[in-house]
Motif scaffolding. Structure first.
Motif, PDB file in Angstrom:
ATOM      1  N   ASP A 181       0.794  -1.171   0.024  1.00 18.22           N
ATOM      2  CA  ASP A 181      -0.033  -0.128  -0.058  1.00 18.22           C
ATOM      3  C   ASP A 181       0.991   1.224  -0.046  1.00 18.22           C
ATOM      4  OD1 ASP A 181      -2.460  -1.531  -0.002  1.00 18.22           O
ATOM      5  OD2 ASP A 181      -2.651  -1.445   2.214  1.00 18.22           O
ATOM      6  N   GLN A 182       1.833   1.084   0.808  1.00 15.91           N
ATOM      7  CA  GLN A 182       2.851   2.450   0.654  1.00 15.91           C
ATOM      8  C   GLN A 182       3.714   2.813  -0.301  1.00 15.91           C
ATOM      9  OE1 GLN A 182       4.940   2.484   4.497  1.00 15.91           O
ATOM     10  NE2 GLN A 182       6.025   4.667   4.061  1.00 15.91           N
ATOM     11  N   TYR A 183       4.134   1.788  -0.993  1.00 13.11           N
ATOM     12  CA  TYR A 183       5.050   1.767  -1.923  1.00 13.11           C
ATOM     13  C   TYR A 183       4.853   1.572  -3.410  1.00 13.11           C
ATOM     14  CZ  TYR A 183       8.389   2.327   2.177  1.00 13.11           C
ATOM     15  OH  TYR A 183       8.696   2.654   3.359  1.00 13.11           O
ATOM     16  N   GLN A 184       3.629   0.836  -3.679  1.00  9.28           N
ATOM     17  CA  GLN A 184       3.198   0.648  -4.907  1.00  9.28           C
ATOM     18  C   GLN A 184       3.187   1.922  -5.856  1.00  9.28           C
ATOM     19  OE1 GLN A 184       0.215   1.481  -6.731  1.00  9.28           O
ATOM     20  NE2 GLN A 184       0.763  -0.035  -8.522  1.00  9.28           N
ATOM     21  N   PRO A 185       2.611   2.936  -5.330  1.00 13.28           N
ATOM     22  CA  PRO A 185       2.749   3.971  -6.309  1.00 13.28           C
ATOM     23  C   PRO A 185       4.301   4.472  -6.896  1.00 13.28           C
ATOM     24  CG  PRO A 185       1.338   4.441  -4.407  1.00 13.28           C
ATOM     25  CD  PRO A 185       2.185   3.356  -4.068  1.00 13.28           C
ATOM     26  N   MET A 186       5.205   4.492  -5.927  1.00 12.22           N
ATOM     27  CA  MET A 186       6.399   4.603  -6.070  1.00 12.22           C
ATOM     28  C   MET A 186       7.412   3.759  -7.155  1.00 12.22           C
ATOM     29  SD  MET A 186       9.675   4.704  -3.384  1.00 12.22           S
ATOM     30  CE  MET A 186       9.531   2.849  -3.181  1.00 12.22           C
ATOM     31  N   VAL A 187       6.831   2.376  -6.683  1.00  9.01           N
ATOM     32  CA  VAL A 187       7.419   1.581  -7.873  1.00  9.01           C
ATOM     33  C   VAL A 187       6.845   1.556  -9.129  1.00  9.01           C
ATOM     34  CG1 VAL A 187       7.346  -0.854  -8.271  1.00  9.01           C
ATOM     35  CG2 VAL A 187       7.729  -0.326  -5.867  1.00  9.01           C
ATOM     36  N   ALA A 188       5.389   1.749  -9.233  1.00 12.53           N
ATOM     37  CA  ALA A 188       4.905   1.908 -10.431  1.00 12.53           C
ATOM     38  C   ALA A 188       5.581   3.188 -11.366  1.00 12.53           C
ATOM     39  CB  ALA A 188       3.281   2.115 -10.377  1.00 12.53           C
ATOM     40  N   GLN A 189       5.654   4.261 -10.636  1.00 12.57           N
ATOM     41  CA  GLN A 189       6.289   5.234 -11.351  1.00 12.57           C
ATOM     42  C   GLN A 189       7.715   5.148 -11.756  1.00 12.57           C
ATOM     43  OE1 GLN A 189       4.506   8.376 -12.023  1.00 12.57           O
ATOM     44  NE2 GLN A 189       6.567   8.938 -13.081  1.00 12.57           N
ATOM     45  N   MET A 190       8.351   4.571 -10.797  1.00 10.60           N
ATOM     46  CA  MET A 190       9.803   3.986 -11.233  1.00 10.60           C
ATOM     47  C   MET A 190       9.597   3.181 -12.538  1.00 10.60           C
ATOM     48  SD  MET A 190      12.771   3.164  -8.873  1.00 10.60           S
ATOM     49  CE  MET A 190      14.562   3.202  -9.512  1.00 10.60           C
ATOM     50  N   CYS A 191       9.020   2.172 -12.387  1.00  8.38           N
ATOM     51  CA  CYS A 191       9.115   1.261 -13.497  1.00  8.38           C
ATOM     52  C   CYS A 191       8.493   1.761 -15.029  1.00  8.38           C
ATOM     53  CB  CYS A 191       7.926   0.040 -13.289  1.00  8.38           C
ATOM     54  SG  CYS A 191       8.535  -0.936 -11.926  1.00  8.38           S
ATOM     55  N   LEU A 192       7.238   2.772 -14.550  1.00 12.39           N
ATOM     56  CA  LEU A 192       6.939   3.517 -15.670  1.00 12.39           C
ATOM     57  C   LEU A 192       8.116   4.405 -16.706  1.00 12.39           C
ATOM     58  CD1 LEU A 192       4.445   4.332 -17.197  1.00 12.39           C
ATOM     59  CD2 LEU A 192       4.108   6.110 -15.884  1.00 12.39           C
ATOM     60  N   GLY A 193       8.963   5.172 -15.725  1.00 12.52           N
ATOM     61  CA  GLY A 193      10.099   5.726 -16.298  1.00 12.52           C
ATOM     62  C   GLY A 193      11.052   4.742 -17.012  1.00 12.52           C
ATOM     63  N   PHE A 194      11.336   3.727 -16.440  1.00 16.31           N
ATOM     64  CA  PHE A 194      12.264   2.616 -16.977  1.00 16.31           C
ATOM     65  C   PHE A 194      11.756   2.354 -18.353  1.00 16.31           C
ATOM     66  CE2 PHE A 194      14.202  -1.361 -17.289  1.00 16.31           C
ATOM     67  CZ  PHE A 194      15.668  -1.304 -17.252  1.00 16.31           C
ATOM     68  N   VAL A 195      10.540   1.974 -18.443  1.00 19.64           N
ATOM     69  CA  VAL A 195       9.906   1.513 -19.975  1.00 19.64           C
ATOM     70  C   VAL A 195       9.571   2.596 -20.607  1.00 19.64           C
ATOM     71  CG1 VAL A 195       9.758  -0.811 -18.880  1.00 19.64           C
ATOM     72  CG2 VAL A 195       7.721   0.706 -18.874  1.00 19.64           C
ATOM     73  N   SER A 196       9.995   3.877 -20.478  1.00 20.55           N
ATOM     74  CA  SER A 196       9.414   4.842 -21.279  1.00 20.55           C
ATOM     75  C   SER A 196       8.059   5.250 -21.450  1.00 20.55           C
ATOM     76  CB  SER A 196       9.997   4.688 -22.819  1.00 20.55           C
ATOM     77  OG  SER A 196      11.617   4.755 -22.616  1.00 20.55           O
ATOM     78  N   GLY A 197       7.167   5.030 -20.288  1.00 23.74           N
ATOM     79  CA  GLY A 197       5.967   5.498 -20.226  1.00 23.74           C
ATOM     80  C   GLY A 197       5.171   4.340 -20.624  1.00 23.74           C
ATOM     81  N   ASP A 198       5.273   3.288 -20.971  1.00 23.99           N
ATOM     82  CA  ASP A 198       4.706   1.997 -21.551  1.00 23.99           C
ATOM     83  C   ASP A 198       3.831   1.433 -20.265  1.00 23.99           C
ATOM     84  OD1 ASP A 198       3.493  -0.287 -22.291  1.00 23.99           O
ATOM     85  OD2 ASP A 198       5.065  -0.601 -23.841  1.00 23.99           O
ATOM     86  N   GLN A 199       2.665   2.021 -20.068  1.00 25.81           N
ATOM     87  CA  GLN A 199       1.663   1.493 -19.192  1.00 25.81           C
ATOM     88  C   GLN A 199       1.640  -0.049 -18.899  1.00 25.81           C
ATOM     89  OE1 GLN A 199       0.232   3.413 -16.731  1.00 25.81           O
ATOM     90  NE2 GLN A 199       0.668   5.545 -17.909  1.00 25.81           N
ATOM     91  N   ASP A 200       1.478  -0.810 -20.035  1.00 25.53           N
ATOM     92  CA  ASP A 200       1.230  -2.206 -19.940  1.00 25.53           C
ATOM     93  C   ASP A 200       2.427  -2.787 -19.100  1.00 25.53           C
ATOM     94  OD1 ASP A 200      -1.303  -2.145 -20.642  1.00 25.53           O
ATOM     95  OD2 ASP A 200      -0.686  -2.243 -22.909  1.00 25.53           O
ATOM     96  N   VAL A 201       3.552  -2.715 -19.677  1.00 22.93           N
ATOM     97  CA  VAL A 201       5.090  -3.061 -19.352  1.00 22.93           C
ATOM     98  C   VAL A 201       5.255  -2.528 -17.993  1.00 22.93           C
ATOM     99  CG1 VAL A 201       7.406  -3.485 -19.884  1.00 22.93           C
ATOM    100  CG2 VAL A 201       5.685  -3.273 -21.602  1.00 22.93           C
ATOM    101  N   ALA A 202       5.120  -1.360 -17.589  1.00 22.71           N
ATOM    102  CA  ALA A 202       5.177  -0.665 -16.403  1.00 22.71           C
ATOM    103  C   ALA A 202       4.437  -1.428 -15.161  1.00 22.71           C
ATOM    104  CB  ALA A 202       4.972   0.637 -16.333  1.00 22.71           C
ATOM    105  N   SER A 203       3.204  -1.755 -15.809  1.00 22.70           N
ATOM    106  CA  SER A 203       2.328  -2.627 -14.459  1.00 22.70           C
ATOM    107  C   SER A 203       2.773  -4.032 -14.466  1.00 22.70           C
ATOM    108  CB  SER A 203       0.832  -2.568 -15.268  1.00 22.70           C
ATOM    109  OG  SER A 203       0.050  -3.488 -14.563  1.00 22.70           O
ATOM    110  N   ASP A 204       3.362  -4.821 -15.547  1.00 24.81           N
ATOM    111  CA  ASP A 204       3.717  -5.889 -15.258  1.00 24.81           C
ATOM    112  C   ASP A 204       5.074  -5.858 -14.561  1.00 24.81           C
ATOM    113  OD1 ASP A 204       1.729  -7.040 -16.978  1.00 24.81           O
ATOM    114  OD2 ASP A 204       3.140  -7.195 -19.051  1.00 24.81           O
ATOM    115  N   LEU A 205       5.888  -5.176 -14.837  1.00 24.47           N
ATOM    116  CA  LEU A 205       7.020  -4.956 -13.929  1.00 24.47           C
ATOM    117  C   LEU A 205       6.629  -4.612 -12.350  1.00 24.47           C
ATOM    118  CD1 LEU A 205       9.724  -2.894 -16.165  1.00 24.47           C
ATOM    119  CD2 LEU A 205      10.022  -5.100 -15.004  1.00 24.47           C
TER     120      LEU A 205
END
Length: 164
Positions: free
Chosen positions: A14-38
């Motif tokens: 609950d606490q860290y999911q938004p942070m992790v999602a944002q970091m993954c999103l940046g890593f995959v250049s904004g690809d929402q589907d891949v970021a969600s999987d990561l």
């Protein structure tokens, strides 16, 4: 896994999911589907490592480390599976004049994607406003070395975004 560990995991998620999602999103250049999987993969890895957490660092630092390792693992696998030309990505960077915030954000993600994998992770932590001391700890480098790396990364981003 005990009920206490499950409760602890839920709290961490609950606490860290938004942070992790944002970091993954940046890593995959904004690809929402891949970021969600990561993001999902990060928390699977977190769940599997819960009993190994020794408390030598904060949960936040630990989660960042898991996120970095998961993103790097994804990058290695993707590199083995496909070969994408970075040259083709450079042509995608739009002219910065007359752009909206959303376009600038998209342009920034494209530029970040052109960085090396370690630089990409460092700048995502900077954008997430993590303290330099904590980033240095996560990356396993000195704070002064980190500052030099960040300076070089910012300079490279400016060049990639045609601001320099």
């Amino acid at each position: 896994m005990s009920a206490t560990s499950q409760l602890s995991f839920q709290s961490i998620f609950d606490q860290y999911q938004p942070m992790v999602a944002q970091m993954c999103l940046g890593f995959v250049s904004g690809d929402q589907d891949v970021a969600s999987d990561l993001t999902q993969e990060v928390f699977i890895n977190t769940w599997n490592a819960m009993e190994k957490f020794e408390g030598r660092s904060s949960y936040k630092t630990w989660i960042y480390r898991i996120t970095i390792n998961t993103c790097l693992q994804y990058h290695r696998k993707k590199k083995r599976d496909t070969h994408v030309s970075i040259g083709s990505l450079e042509s995608d960077v739009a002219d910065s004049n007359n752009t909206t915030d959303e376009e600038r954000s998209s342009e920034l993600y494209r530029a970040i994607n052109q960085l090396g994998k370690v630089d990409r992770l460092i700048i995502m932590m900077v954008l997430d406003e993590l303290e330099y001391e904590e980033i240095a700890e996560v990356m396993g480098i000195s704070e002064s070395n980190l500052r030099v790396k960040i300076h070089r990364i910012k300079k490279r981003l400016k060049k990639l975004m045609h601001y320099e």
